[in-house]
Design a protein around this motif. Structure first.
Motif, PDB file in Angstrom:
ATOM      1  N   SER A   1     -14.761 -29.842 -38.505  1.00 11.35           N
ATOM      2  CA  SER A   1     -16.056 -29.905 -39.182  1.00 11.35           C
ATOM      3  C   SER A   1     -16.557 -31.342 -39.054  1.00 11.35           C
ATOM      4  N   LEU A   2     -17.459 -31.543 -38.115  1.00 11.43           N
ATOM      5  CA  LEU A   2     -17.900 -32.892 -37.764  1.00 11.43           C
ATOM      6  C   LEU A   2     -18.540 -33.600 -38.951  1.00 11.43           C
ATOM      7  N   GLN A   3     -18.115 -34.820 -39.190  1.00  7.93           N
ATOM      8  CA  GLN A   3     -18.659 -35.639 -40.269  1.00  7.93           C
ATOM      9  C   GLN A   3     -19.467 -36.801 -39.693  1.00  7.93           C
ATOM     10  N   PRO A   4     -20.353 -37.387 -40.483  1.00  5.35           N
ATOM     11  CA  PRO A   4     -21.201 -38.480 -39.943  1.00  5.35           C
ATOM     12  C   PRO A   4     -20.398 -39.619 -39.337  1.00  5.35           C
ATOM     13  N   GLU A   5     -19.240 -39.903 -39.900  1.00  8.17           N
ATOM     14  CA  GLU A   5     -18.433 -41.022 -39.384  1.00  8.17           C
ATOM     15  C   GLU A   5     -17.683 -40.688 -38.102  1.00  8.17           C
ATOM     16  N   ASP A   6     -17.784 -39.452 -37.627  1.00  5.47           N
ATOM     17  CA  ASP A   6     -17.083 -39.035 -36.409  1.00  5.47           C
ATOM     18  C   ASP A   6     -17.904 -39.252 -35.149  1.00  5.47           C
ATOM     19  N   PHE A   7     -19.147 -39.664 -35.302  1.00  8.94           N
ATOM     20  CA  PHE A   7     -19.957 -39.898 -34.116  1.00  8.94           C
ATOM     21  C   PHE A   7     -19.448 -41.170 -33.439  1.00  8.94           C
ATOM     22  N   ALA A   8     -18.911 -40.979 -32.229  1.00  3.50           N
ATOM     23  CA  ALA A   8     -18.152 -42.028 -31.561  1.00  3.50           C
ATOM     24  C   ALA A   8     -17.834 -41.533 -30.150  1.00  3.50           C
ATOM     25  N   THR A   9     -17.101 -42.343 -29.404  1.00  6.78           N
ATOM     26  CA  THR A   9     -16.597 -41.940 -28.091  1.00  6.78           C
ATOM     27  C   THR A   9     -15.095 -41.715 -28.198  1.00  6.78           C
ATOM     28  N   TYR A  10     -14.634 -40.634 -27.587  1.00  9.33           N
ATOM     29  CA  TYR A  10     -13.229 -40.246 -27.656  1.00  9.33           C
ATOM     30  C   TYR A  10     -12.605 -40.333 -26.265  1.00  9.33           C
ATOM     31  N   TYR A  11     -11.388 -40.883 -26.222  1.00  6.34           N
ATOM     32  CA  TYR A  11     -10.671 -41.053 -24.956  1.00  6.34           C
ATOM     33  C   TYR A  11      -9.288 -40.420 -25.054  1.00  6.34           C
ATOM     34  N   CYS A  12      -8.902 -39.717 -24.005  1.00  2.00           N
ATOM     35  CA  CYS A  12      -7.507 -39.332 -23.867  1.00  2.00           C
ATOM     36  C   CYS A  12      -6.813 -40.382 -23.000  1.00  2.00           C
ATOM     37  N   GLN A  13      -5.493 -40.446 -23.128  1.00  3.37           N
ATOM     38  CA  GLN A  13      -4.703 -41.447 -22.396  1.00  3.37           C
ATOM     39  C   GLN A  13      -3.297 -40.910 -22.194  1.00  3.37           C
ATOM     40  N   GLN A  14      -2.788 -41.041 -20.968  1.00  4.32           N
ATOM     41  CA  GLN A  14      -1.431 -40.572 -20.707  1.00  4.32           C
ATOM     42  C   GLN A  14      -0.460 -41.751 -20.729  1.00  4.32           C
ATOM     43  N   SER A  15       0.714 -41.505 -21.349  1.00  2.00           N
ATOM     44  CA  SER A  15       1.764 -42.517 -21.355  1.00  2.00           C
ATOM     45  C   SER A  15       3.037 -41.950 -20.717  1.00  2.00           C
ATOM     46  N   ASP A  16       2.837 -40.995 -19.809  1.00  2.00           N
ATOM     47  CA  ASP A  16       3.981 -40.427 -19.101  1.00  2.00           C
ATOM     48  C   ASP A  16       4.568 -41.411 -18.119  1.00  2.00           C
ATOM     49  N   SER A  17       3.684 -42.127 -17.390  1.00  3.02           N
ATOM     50  CA  SER A  17       4.166 -43.065 -16.384  1.00  3.02           C
ATOM     51  C   SER A  17       3.138 -44.169 -16.159  1.00  3.02           C
ATOM     52  N   THR A  18       3.643 -45.331 -15.760  1.00  2.00           N
ATOM     53  CA  THR A  18       2.731 -46.421 -15.419  1.00  2.00           C
ATOM     54  C   THR A  18       2.202 -46.210 -14.010  1.00  2.00           C
ATOM     55  N   PRO A  19       0.957 -46.593 -13.727  1.00  2.00           N
ATOM     56  CA  PRO A  19       0.031 -47.204 -14.662  1.00  2.00           C
ATOM     57  C   PRO A  19      -0.517 -46.189 -15.666  1.00  2.00           C
ATOM     58  N   TRP A  20      -0.544 -46.561 -16.935  1.00  2.00           N
ATOM     59  CA  TRP A  20      -1.170 -45.701 -17.925  1.00  2.00           C
ATOM     60  C   TRP A  20      -2.648 -45.534 -17.562  1.00  2.00           C
ATOM     61  N   THR A  21      -3.177 -44.377 -17.821  1.00  6.60           N
ATOM     62  CA  THR A  21      -4.569 -44.117 -17.458  1.00  6.60           C
ATOM     63  C   THR A  21      -5.289 -43.393 -18.585  1.00  6.60           C
ATOM     64  N   PHE A  22      -6.585 -43.651 -18.661  1.00  6.31           N
ATOM     65  CA  PHE A  22      -7.463 -43.043 -19.648  1.00  6.31           C
ATOM     66  C   PHE A  22      -8.400 -42.036 -18.979  1.00  6.31           C
ATOM     67  N   GLY A  23      -8.846 -41.072 -19.762  1.00  5.88           N
ATOM     68  CA  GLY A  23      -9.994 -40.296 -19.336  1.00  5.88           C
ATOM     69  C   GLY A  23     -11.241 -41.162 -19.414  1.00  5.88           C
ATOM     70  N   GLN A  24     -12.348 -40.637 -18.884  1.00  7.64           N
ATOM     71  CA  GLN A  24     -13.566 -41.434 -18.797  1.00  7.64           C
ATOM     72  C   GLN A  24     -14.325 -41.496 -20.117  1.00  7.64           C
ATOM     73  N   GLY A  25     -13.878 -40.730 -21.099  1.00  6.52           N
ATOM     74  CA  GLY A  25     -14.505 -40.751 -22.418  1.00  6.52           C
ATOM     75  C   GLY A  25     -15.470 -39.609 -22.634  1.00  6.52           C
ATOM     76  N   THR A  26     -15.589 -39.194 -23.893  1.00  7.27           N
ATOM     77  CA  THR A  26     -16.567 -38.196 -24.315  1.00  7.27           C
ATOM     78  C   THR A  26     -17.342 -38.776 -25.488  1.00  7.27           C
ATOM     79  N   LYS A  27     -18.631 -38.928 -25.299  1.00  9.10           N
ATOM     80  CA  LYS A  27     -19.481 -39.486 -26.353  1.00  9.10           C
ATOM     81  C   LYS A  27     -20.014 -38.359 -27.216  1.00  9.10           C
ATOM     82  N   VAL A  28     -19.740 -38.407 -28.501  1.00 12.17           N
ATOM     83  CA  VAL A  28     -20.217 -37.390 -29.443  1.00 12.17           C
ATOM     84  C   VAL A  28     -21.419 -37.975 -30.176  1.00 12.17           C
TER      85      VAL A  28
END
Lengths: 125, 107
Positions: free
Chosen positions: B77-104
């Motif tokens: 249930s989205l709240q006003p303070e949740d408007f932001a950009t969200y990133y996933c990130q893998q820590s399985d192996s180096t180099p660690w990598t992020f997704g490109q982000g999702t802006k809400v």
């Protein structure tokens, strides 16, 4: 209170060098992995490098390998990033980040736990 | 290097909406997947680790699921303070990598 405070950013010409520092307080610095993560203007997050708790092991993103060196001084609670042969594409905010190992059902999962406020590096002629 | 792909890149939603963001890894990463929230002008903040574990202090409306290559972040249930950009990130192996982000964004 845990604090990570980066310094050393600025404007530098392509091909030149810059050294970033990150002073840490409020936790036992020598127990934790430490990372640098950067974010180019208007872009996403880009992991740069990590150093082991004792400073003997480090790993780098391919984009900076051979040009950047991560190191730490546990006696001074300070993390460093030596950046040589800088390129325009290295322009970014650089964050110092402490690593944490979370244990989930007996398996260790590493995360980026506490972040500094970032220091801005601009590479431009 | 493991590539992380998020979708969508951005979304518009209203307060109270259920929001789902997906993240796909280019190879299996087991459950070595973390989610971060970043608000404008601030450093990112860890939300979920190991795919489905809520970081201390994070509201229970956030949840994560998945394993292997496909993962999901859900805000029930989205709240006003949740408007932001969200990133996933893998820590399985180096180099660690992020997704490109999702802006809400606010609808």
């Amino acid at each position: 209170q845990v604090q990570l405070v980066e310094s050393g950013g600025g404007v530098v010409q392509p091909g030149r060098s810059l050294r970033l520092s990150c002073g840490v307080s409020g936790f036992t610095f020598s127990r934790y992995l430490m990372h640098w993560v950067r974010q180019s203007p208007g872009k996403g997050l880009d992991w740069v490098a990590v150093v082991s708790s004792d400073g003997t092991k480090n790993y780098y993103a391919d984009s900076v390998k051979g040009r950047f060196t991560i190191s730490r001084d546990n006696s001074k609670n300070t993390l460093y990033l030596q950046m040589d042969s800088l390129r325009v594409e290295d322009t970014a905010v650089y964050y110092c980040v402490s690593g944490e190992s979370m244990i989930v059902r007996g398996v260790k999962v590493d995360v980026l736990d506490i972040w500094g406020q970032g220091t801005r590096v601009t590479v431009s002629s | 290097e493991i590539q992380m792909t998020q979708s969508p890149s951005s979304l518009s939603a209203s307060v109270g909406d259920r929001v789902t963001i997906t993240c796909r890894a280019s190879q299996s990463i087991s459950n070595y997947l973390n989610w971060y929230q970043q608000k404008v002008g601030k450093a990112p903040n860890l939300l979920i680790y190991a795919a489905s574990n809520l970081q201390s202090g994070v509201p229970s409306r956030f949840s994560g699921s998945g394993s292997g290559t496909d993962f999901t972040l859900t805000i029930s249930s989205l709240q006003p303070e949740d408007f932001a950009t969200y990133y996933c990130q893998q820590s399985d192996s180096t180099p660690w990598t992020f997704g490109q982000g999702t802006k809400v964004e606010i609808k």
